[in-house]
Design an enzyme around this catalytic site. Sequence first.
Site, short mmCIF file in Angstrom:
data_model
loop_
_atom_site.label_atom_id
_atom_site.label_comp_id
_atom_site.label_asym_id
_atom_site.label_seq_id
_atom_site.Cartn_x
_atom_site.Cartn_y
_atom_site.Cartn_z
CG ASP A 19 -1.74 -1.15 1.36
OD1 ASP A 19 -2.03 -1.76 0.43
OD2 ASP A 19 -1.90 -1.84 2.35
CE LYS B 89 3.17 -2.26 -4.54
NZ LYS B 89 2.73 -2.21 -2.96
N GLY C 280 -4.38 -4.54 -4.65
CA GLY C 280 -5.27 -3.54 -4.88
C GLY C 280 -4.57 -2.25 -5.29
CG HIS C 281 -1.62 -1.83 -7.30
ND1 HIS C 281 -0.60 -2.53 -8.46
CD2 HIS C 281 -1.14 -2.23 -6.34
CE1 HIS C 281 0.32 -3.25 -7.91
NE2 HIS C 281 0.08 -3.02 -6.31
CD GLN D 85 0.89 -8.88 -2.40
OE1 GLN D 85 1.56 -9.40 -3.30
NE2 GLN D 85 -0.48 -8.62 -2.83
P1 IMP Z 1 -2.62 -12.90 1.81
O1 IMP Z 1 -1.52 -12.29 0.63
O2 IMP Z 1 -4.00 -12.57 1.48
O3 IMP Z 1 -2.06 -14.14 2.16
O4 IMP Z 1 -2.26 -11.93 3.16
C1 IMP Z 1 -1.01 -12.03 3.81
C2 IMP Z 1 -0.54 -10.64 4.43
O5 IMP Z 1 -0.45 -9.85 3.36
C3 IMP Z 1 -1.86 -10.05 5.24
O6 IMP Z 1 -1.36 -9.07 6.29
C4 IMP Z 1 -2.38 -9.13 4.16
O7 IMP Z 1 -3.01 -8.21 4.88
C5 IMP Z 1 -1.09 -8.55 3.58
N1 IMP Z 1 -1.55 -8.22 2.10
C6 IMP Z 1 -1.74 -8.94 0.80
N2 IMP Z 1 -1.86 -8.15 -0.11
C7 IMP Z 1 -1.72 -7.05 0.26
C8 IMP Z 1 -1.64 -5.60 -0.38
O8 IMP Z 1 -1.72 -5.85 -1.59
N3 IMP Z 1 -1.27 -4.48 0.33
C9 IMP Z 1 -1.18 -4.85 1.62
N4 IMP Z 1 -0.97 -5.72 2.40
C10 IMP Z 1 -1.34 -6.77 1.79
#
Ligand code: IMP
Length: 425
Positions: free
Chosen positions: A15, A18, A42-43, A225
Amino acid sequence: MVMATTILVGAQWGDEGKGKIIDVLTEQADVVVRYQGGNNAGHTVEVGDQKYVLHLIPSGILHPGKISVIGNGVVVDPAALLGEIEHLRGRGVSIDGNLYVSETAHLVFPYHKLLDEIREEQKGKRKIGTTKRGIGPAYADKVARTGLRLVDLLATERFSGKLRRKVQENNEIFKAFGAKPLSFAKINDEYVECGRKLRPFITDTVTLLNRAVRDGKNILFEGAQGTLLDIDFGTYPFVTSSNATAGGACVGTGVPPHKVDRVVGVMKAYTTRVGEGPFPTELLDNQGTLLRETGREFGATTGRPRRCGWFDAVATRYAVMVNGIDELAVTKLDVLDGLPKVKVCVAYKVGGKVYETVPNDIDLLQRCTPMYQEFDGWQTSTKLAQDFDQLPKRARVYLQKLAQLSGAKLSIVSVGARREETIFL
Ligand code: IMP
């Protein structure tokens, strides 16, 4: 900023903004490629008065004439991808002939999502706080060599045989947890139909990308991420299940490392995190609430409120090291505009011991308290600044300190969500 084949990564916990930086860099790119993650990302991109939230499709799609690629390292939920394609088409974005999806990317299935949910529930207080998009279980199947790929989706008979066995195997697990079994026939029908609709987009993206490199095209690798969420370099186990760092760009696309010219790291002028896990500079008081409200810090994928805190230079220094970041883009500077004081964490402390690097022991990291350097706020709007010299002196001092402590060159400052609100150094 001179464009070259560039990897863009998040230097914090995701977040970082990007989407917006990719959008402005895409002007000079020919191809934009996602290399890891899935629709957990989520961009958010604002173009004029239009706001777009993209989950799987690279932000490059918003630029007519550019090629957008979903690389082999991504895990693809085909229904989510089709939903995104339809949504963008409905808003007049040109997709056909501009979007390609790797045939060797792995698929996310309903049993992955259910497993993700069950595992989180089982963990109780120790949960990761995942997005429940099935990302972890899908990557687990890939590594266990029991996953199904987009190329399988195109060979219907083989696909159905493999899927039947996967659904059976997972239904045994669901039974043990008292969850309802999933229907093979329903999933099969849905996925075969998705395969039919996605067929025009599915291709050998490894060859496509390497041909683009050979022809001197500029490739922009769009990281999702962030570094501290990387499966190897993040705050394990509170991480996502892919390599969000620069190394992931090569394995996630098939473009060799020596074809990459530079790495740009994106970081916010403060820090946020969604989900559970250590966050040394987190502000649990009104200051944190103020950052969340001013910065509109709510997840683009799940809508969850983001945890907010001061800038953590220990974390960004580490990100510069593991990604080989050459240039930094600092976003959301404007969120700090009204503050009388701003702080930067320069080291961590636990029981009298000072740490200048991120401890790998998660319990130790949980107990770290930040050591801050404090700066006077600039208390004036930065939103209209067109170049670095137009920023208030105190904001410039702050930004230079962030770059110096992180150890890379400052090259972009973002002072708002819109394309125009960007300063190139
Ligand atoms: P997962 O990727 O859904 O397995 O989540 C694992 C961890 O990564 C959690 O803490 C999510 O909140 C975090 N996470 C996954 N995708 C994003 C993103 O695009 N932005 C911020 N945090 C993310």
